[in-house]
Design an enzyme around this catalytic site. Structure first.
Site, PDB file in Angstrom:
ATOM      1  CE1 TYR A   1      -3.659   2.542   0.533  1.00 14.67           C
ATOM      2  CE2 TYR A   1      -2.250   3.373   2.303  1.00 14.67           C
ATOM      3  CZ  TYR A   1      -3.341   3.531   1.457  1.00 14.67           C
ATOM      4  OH  TYR A   1      -4.100   4.670   1.533  1.00 14.67           O
TER       5      TYR A   1
ATOM      6  CD  GLU B   1       8.240   1.453  12.421  1.00 19.05           C
ATOM      7  OE1 GLU B   1       8.500   2.404  13.177  1.00 19.05           O
ATOM      8  OE2 GLU B   1       8.826   1.276  11.338  1.00 19.05           O
TER       9      GLU B   1
ATOM     10  CE1 TYR C   1      -2.995  -2.443   4.455  1.00 21.12           C
ATOM     11  CE2 TYR C   1      -3.194  -4.620   5.426  1.00 21.12           C
ATOM     12  CZ  TYR C   1      -3.290  -3.784   4.342  1.00 21.12           C
ATOM     13  OH  TYR C   1      -3.686  -4.286   3.128  1.00 21.12           O
ATOM     14  CB  VAL C   2      -7.820  -1.494   8.428  1.00 22.17           C
ATOM     15  CG1 VAL C   2      -9.140  -2.253   8.260  1.00 22.17           C
ATOM     16  CG2 VAL C   2      -7.682  -0.981   9.862  1.00 22.17           C
TER      17      VAL C   2
ATOM     18  CB  ILE D   1     -11.185  -1.851  12.024  1.00 21.30           C
ATOM     19  CG1 ILE D   1     -12.426  -2.750  11.881  1.00 21.30           C
ATOM     20  CG2 ILE D   1      -9.993  -2.635  12.564  1.00 21.30           C
ATOM     21  CD1 ILE D   1     -12.265  -3.911  10.892  1.00 21.30           C
ATOM     22  N   GLY D   2      -9.871   1.043  12.367  1.00 21.56           N
ATOM     23  CA  GLY D   2      -8.705   1.893  12.638  1.00 21.56           C
ATOM     24  C   GLY D   2      -8.929   2.750  13.882  1.00 21.56           C
TER      25      GLY D   2
ATOM     26  CG  ASN E   1      -2.289   7.449   3.112  1.00 20.48           C
ATOM     27  OD1 ASN E   1      -3.451   7.480   2.670  1.00 20.48           O
ATOM     28  ND2 ASN E   1      -1.844   6.466   3.872  1.00 20.48           N
TER      29      ASN E   1
ATOM     30  CE1 TYR F   1      -3.673   7.363  11.396  1.00 16.09           C
ATOM     31  CE2 TYR F   1      -2.249   8.453   9.825  1.00 16.09           C
ATOM     32  CZ  TYR F   1      -2.707   7.299  10.431  1.00 16.09           C
ATOM     33  OH  TYR F   1      -2.173   6.091  10.061  1.00 16.09           O
TER      34      TYR F   1
END
Lengths: 157, 157
Positions: free
Chosen positions: B25, B83, B86-87, B96-97, B124, B131
């Protein structure tokens, strides 16, 4: 004339002074909330949260580096994250910063660590020039994000 | 339907798959040199170099987060460095994130950690928007520098 040695618990007062001097240089003189007790607990207990080396010039404390271990899932091995590096003004231009980096590079080779990572203020051109002279490159595409106290508490509720 | 649990040593194959999917990704499909043996040694030994949580949706592995502890000399306490997060595409848009971030925020509150820090690729935008929706702010003045294998060896000689 220059000695670089791992810090000991008796150094916490010195370490805190150096942390404060660095914060002053970074134009954030009021940012340091850490106490000697914090540094003693976190750096010199059974499971240290950080490691520290002291640079001494003819026995006088001249600077320090404070680091911890990060981890790269791409490399599958730890690395060094250099949180603080500082040389007192009176001791600059003697190669002390470079000697500290050599010390860290030797640690990385000895422990098979993949990288040394740190951050620099974008207005600190002398530091950027110095880091480039060591062979370091700036990360281009990555932006640092952070969530601090109030955001953490809000999310945790 | 969603479960978030700490990873176990039996998960290393899954973790490595998720690390590779994330690298794809991130447009760096060939960047992952890590092996299952690396992750087993570094994540599940006596002194873990990283920690990992697995998100499962109805028992299916849906995503993960991998973190380690950093240290703030200003705050005098550790924090979380995230670090990897990822979903899997098939499981997105289900919160989920966000749930993983809530899990991390609760860990931070429980362990009195000062901050959660991570990096995002500047192209991104979906991730940056996500975020920001959590209350995170990008660091403005700090640039990341790194010294990798060849530079480390040169400096250590």
């Amino acid at each position: 004339m220059l000695t670089i040695r791992p810090a000991e618990s008796a150094d916490v007062s010195l370490i805190l002074s150096l942390v404060r001097e660095l914060a002053d240089y970074e134009r954030e003189p009021h940012a340091v909330c850490a106490t000697e007790a914090d540094l003693l607990r976190d750096g010199f207990g059974a499971q240290p949260r950080f490691h520290c080396v002291i640079a001494e010039w003819e026995g006088q404390p001249a600077g320090f580096a404070l680091y911890f271990y990060n981890y790269s899932t791409w490399e599958g091995r730890p690395g060094i994250y250099l949180e603080d590096l500082y040389v007192r003004p009176a001791f600059r231009k003697r190669g002390i910063g470079r000697s500290i980096f050599v010390w860290l590079a030797r640690l990385a080779v000895k422990e098979d660590l993949g990288r040394i990572v740190w951050q620099v203020l974008d207005w600190n051109q002398p530091a950027i020039d110095f880091y480039r002279s060591l062979g370091a490159a700036p990360g281009s595409e990555w932006r640092t994000m952070r969530l601090t106290g109030p955001g953490i508490r809000k999310l945790s509720d």
